[in-house]
Structures are given as structure tokens and as C-alpha cells.
Design a protein around this motif. Sequence first.
Motif, PDB file in Angstrom:
ATOM      1  N   GLU A 156     -14.077  -0.825  -2.112  1.00 33.56           N
ATOM      2  CA  GLU A 156     -14.477   0.563  -1.840  1.00 33.56           C
ATOM      3  C   GLU A 156     -13.292   1.513  -2.046  1.00 33.56           C
ATOM      4  O   GLU A 156     -13.427   2.564  -2.656  1.00 33.56           O
ATOM      5  CB  GLU A 156     -14.975   0.656  -0.387  1.00 33.56           C
ATOM      6  CG  GLU A 156     -15.204   2.068   0.073  1.00 33.56           C
ATOM      7  CD  GLU A 156     -16.664   2.363   0.336  1.00 33.56           C
ATOM      8  OE1 GLU A 156     -17.450   1.418   0.409  1.00 33.56           O
ATOM      9  OE2 GLU A 156     -17.000   3.546   0.435  1.00 33.56           O
ATOM     10  N   GLU A 157     -12.128   1.121  -1.547  1.00 37.68           N
ATOM     11  CA  GLU A 157     -10.939   1.975  -1.705  1.00 37.68           C
ATOM     12  C   GLU A 157     -10.541   2.093  -3.176  1.00 37.68           C
ATOM     13  O   GLU A 157     -10.052   3.138  -3.607  1.00 37.68           O
ATOM     14  CB  GLU A 157      -9.778   1.405  -0.885  1.00 37.68           C
ATOM     15  CG  GLU A 157      -9.978   1.527   0.608  1.00 37.68           C
ATOM     16  CD  GLU A 157      -8.977   0.731   1.429  1.00 37.68           C
ATOM     17  OE1 GLU A 157      -8.635   1.177   2.534  1.00 37.68           O
ATOM     18  OE2 GLU A 157      -8.537  -0.361   0.975  1.00 37.68           O
ATOM     19  N   GLN A 158     -10.749   1.025  -3.939  1.00 38.32           N
ATOM     20  CA  GLN A 158     -10.381   1.060  -5.360  1.00 38.32           C
ATOM     21  C   GLN A 158     -11.245   2.028  -6.158  1.00 38.32           C
ATOM     22  O   GLN A 158     -10.872   2.407  -7.255  1.00 38.32           O
ATOM     23  CB  GLN A 158     -10.479  -0.343  -5.953  1.00 38.32           C
ATOM     24  CG  GLN A 158      -9.372  -1.259  -5.460  1.00 38.32           C
ATOM     25  CD  GLN A 158      -9.462  -2.657  -6.040  1.00 38.32           C
ATOM     26  OE1 GLN A 158     -10.498  -3.057  -6.569  1.00 38.32           O
ATOM     27  NE2 GLN A 158      -8.386  -3.416  -5.927  1.00 38.32           N
ATOM     28  N   ARG A 159     -12.365   2.435  -5.608  1.00 44.78           N
ATOM     29  CA  ARG A 159     -13.196   3.419  -6.319  1.00 44.78           C
ATOM     30  C   ARG A 159     -12.531   4.790  -6.370  1.00 44.78           C
ATOM     31  O   ARG A 159     -12.875   5.621  -7.204  1.00 44.78           O
ATOM     32  CB  ARG A 159     -14.559   3.543  -5.641  1.00 44.78           C
ATOM     33  CG  ARG A 159     -15.436   2.362  -5.894  1.00 44.78           C
ATOM     34  CD  ARG A 159     -16.843   2.594  -5.366  1.00 44.78           C
ATOM     35  NE  ARG A 159     -17.429   1.293  -5.095  1.00 44.78           N
ATOM     36  CZ  ARG A 159     -18.156   0.982  -4.041  1.00 44.78           C
ATOM     37  NH1 ARG A 159     -18.443   1.904  -3.160  1.00 44.78           N
ATOM     38  NH2 ARG A 159     -18.613  -0.219  -3.885  1.00 44.78           N
ATOM     39  N   THR A 160     -11.579   5.021  -5.459  1.00 47.20           N
ATOM     40  CA  THR A 160     -10.946   6.339  -5.412  1.00 47.20           C
ATOM     41  C   THR A 160      -9.418   6.284  -5.458  1.00 47.20           C
ATOM     42  O   THR A 160      -8.788   7.308  -5.717  1.00 47.20           O
ATOM     43  CB  THR A 160     -11.355   7.089  -4.128  1.00 47.20           C
ATOM     44  OG1 THR A 160     -11.036   6.269  -2.999  1.00 47.20           O
ATOM     45  CG2 THR A 160     -12.844   7.421  -4.141  1.00 47.20           C
ATOM     46  N   HIS A 161      -8.864   5.118  -5.188  1.00 46.69           N
ATOM     47  CA  HIS A 161      -7.403   5.016  -5.105  1.00 46.69           C
ATOM     48  C   HIS A 161      -6.893   3.852  -5.938  1.00 46.69           C
ATOM     49  O   HIS A 161      -7.640   2.915  -6.240  1.00 46.69           O
ATOM     50  CB  HIS A 161      -6.959   4.840  -3.645  1.00 46.69           C
ATOM     51  CG  HIS A 161      -7.158   6.072  -2.826  1.00 46.69           C
ATOM     52  ND1 HIS A 161      -8.386   6.469  -2.353  1.00 46.69           N
ATOM     53  CD2 HIS A 161      -6.283   7.012  -2.420  1.00 46.69           C
ATOM     54  CE1 HIS A 161      -8.255   7.604  -1.680  1.00 46.69           C
ATOM     55  NE2 HIS A 161      -6.985   7.956  -1.705  1.00 46.69           N
TER      56      HIS A 161
ATOM     57  N   ARG B 207      -4.532   8.606  -5.116  1.00 46.75           N
ATOM     58  CA  ARG B 207      -5.907   8.858  -5.575  1.00 46.75           C
ATOM     59  C   ARG B 207      -5.927   8.969  -7.102  1.00 46.75           C
ATOM     60  O   ARG B 207      -5.062   9.599  -7.685  1.00 46.75           O
ATOM     61  CB  ARG B 207      -6.410  10.170  -4.958  1.00 46.75           C
ATOM     62  CG  ARG B 207      -7.810  10.558  -5.404  1.00 46.75           C
ATOM     63  CD  ARG B 207      -8.223  11.877  -4.789  1.00 46.75           C
ATOM     64  NE  ARG B 207      -8.410  11.772  -3.363  1.00 46.75           N
ATOM     65  CZ  ARG B 207      -9.566  11.394  -2.795  1.00 46.75           C
ATOM     66  NH1 ARG B 207     -10.607  11.124  -3.533  1.00 46.75           N
ATOM     67  NH2 ARG B 207      -9.652  11.316  -1.489  1.00 46.75           N
TER      68      ARG B 207
ATOM     69  N   GLY C 241       0.793  -1.229   0.000  1.00 44.14           N
ATOM     70  CA  GLY C 241       0.000   0.000   0.000  1.00 44.14           C
ATOM     71  C   GLY C 241       0.824   1.277   0.000  1.00 44.14           C
ATOM     72  O   GLY C 241       0.268   2.372   0.004  1.00 44.14           O
TER      73      GLY C 241
ATOM     74  N   VAL D 239       0.010   3.763  -2.920  1.00 40.96           N
ATOM     75  CA  VAL D 239      -1.407   4.046  -3.192  1.00 40.96           C
ATOM     76  C   VAL D 239      -1.630   5.549  -3.367  1.00 40.96           C
ATOM     77  O   VAL D 239      -1.157   6.354  -2.567  1.00 40.96           O
ATOM     78  CB  VAL D 239      -2.290   3.474  -2.069  1.00 40.96           C
ATOM     79  CG1 VAL D 239      -3.720   4.004  -2.174  1.00 40.96           C
ATOM     80  CG2 VAL D 239      -2.280   1.953  -2.131  1.00 40.96           C
TER      81      VAL D 239
ATOM     82  N   LEU E 136      -5.991  -3.017  -1.474  1.00 37.73           N
ATOM     83  CA  LEU E 136      -7.123  -2.099  -1.419  1.00 37.73           C
ATOM     84  C   LEU E 136      -8.433  -2.872  -1.429  1.00 37.73           C
ATOM     85  O   LEU E 136      -8.580  -3.866  -2.146  1.00 37.73           O
ATOM     86  CB  LEU E 136      -7.092  -1.149  -2.630  1.00 37.73           C
ATOM     87  CG  LEU E 136      -5.920  -0.179  -2.715  1.00 37.73           C
ATOM     88  CD1 LEU E 136      -5.930   0.535  -4.061  1.00 37.73           C
ATOM     89  CD2 LEU E 136      -5.979   0.826  -1.581  1.00 37.73           C
ATOM     90  N   SER E 137      -9.405  -2.378  -0.663  1.00 39.23           N
ATOM     91  CA  SER E 137     -10.743  -2.956  -0.710  1.00 39.23           C
ATOM     92  C   SER E 137     -11.443  -2.447  -1.977  1.00 39.23           C
ATOM     93  O   SER E 137     -10.984  -1.487  -2.616  1.00 39.23           O
ATOM     94  CB  SER E 137     -11.542  -2.526   0.516  1.00 39.23           C
ATOM     95  OG  SER E 137     -11.797  -1.134   0.462  1.00 39.23           O
TER      96      SER E 137
ATOM     97  N   HIS F  60      -7.234  -2.593 -11.594  1.00 39.57           N
ATOM     98  CA  HIS F  60      -6.565  -2.851 -10.313  1.00 39.57           C
ATOM     99  C   HIS F  60      -5.940  -4.239 -10.300  1.00 39.57           C
ATOM    100  O   HIS F  60      -6.571  -5.214 -10.683  1.00 39.57           O
ATOM    101  CB  HIS F  60      -7.564  -2.721  -9.168  1.00 39.57           C
ATOM    102  CG  HIS F  60      -8.121  -1.341  -9.017  1.00 39.57           C
ATOM    103  ND1 HIS F  60      -7.423  -0.319  -8.421  1.00 39.57           N
ATOM    104  CD2 HIS F  60      -9.294  -0.807  -9.429  1.00 39.57           C
ATOM    105  CE1 HIS F  60      -8.154   0.788  -8.438  1.00 39.57           C
ATOM    106  NE2 HIS F  60      -9.296   0.523  -9.051  1.00 39.57           N
TER     107      HIS F  60
END
Length: 100
Positions: free
Chosen positions: A78-83, A62, A57, A60, A75-76, A70
Amino acid sequence: MQITAPAPSSPVIEHAFELVLARSQLRLAVEPGESMADVLQLAGIALDTLCEQGVCGTCVTRWLAGAPEHRDSCLSAEEQRTHVAVCCARSLGPTLTLDL
Ligand code: FES
């Protein structure tokens, strides 16, 4: 009963894309086989990396526009939606914009 061998998996085909850095407005070409982290390093842009395998990580960042592919395991969803893990992700489309 007949046992058949599994179909060979299709090779991963990577395509070139353009990495856009939103803050500096730099546009960098990422060729097949190159990582975004390598391209950033060659351009003299500081980005911390450690594992370079999508695990730790450290890299990582944004993402702002485009469609990242990905390839990390840190990353989860949810996290992959922004990062995105810059060391291993690629772009599904012609450009990917990062918050750099
Ligand atoms: S350097 Fe470890 S996830 Fe990118």
C-alpha cells in the motif's frame, strides 16, 4: 530419478532513466549502477539516508508519476503505491517523478 540443477537466474539488467524533481523541475540522469540517492547527492540535493539498502525507511519519498521498481523491504504494498525508497528503487520506465 534425475536431478537437474536449477536454471541460473538471469542477471539483473538496469537501464538508465530520467529522475524528475517536481518542485524544482530539475531533470537528472540516473545511469545503470547508480542510485537515485547518489544522483541527488551529486546534484547537491539534500536527502537523508542511513542504511542505503531499503531497510530503514529514512530516504522514503513520495513519487508522483512514472512506474517505480521497488527494491526495498521497508514499505508495504500500500505504501509503495505512493512512496518509494530512493536509495534502492529504480524506474521501470524512462522517467520517474519524485515530490522533491
Ligand atoms: S536509506 Fe534506508 S531505506 Fe533508504
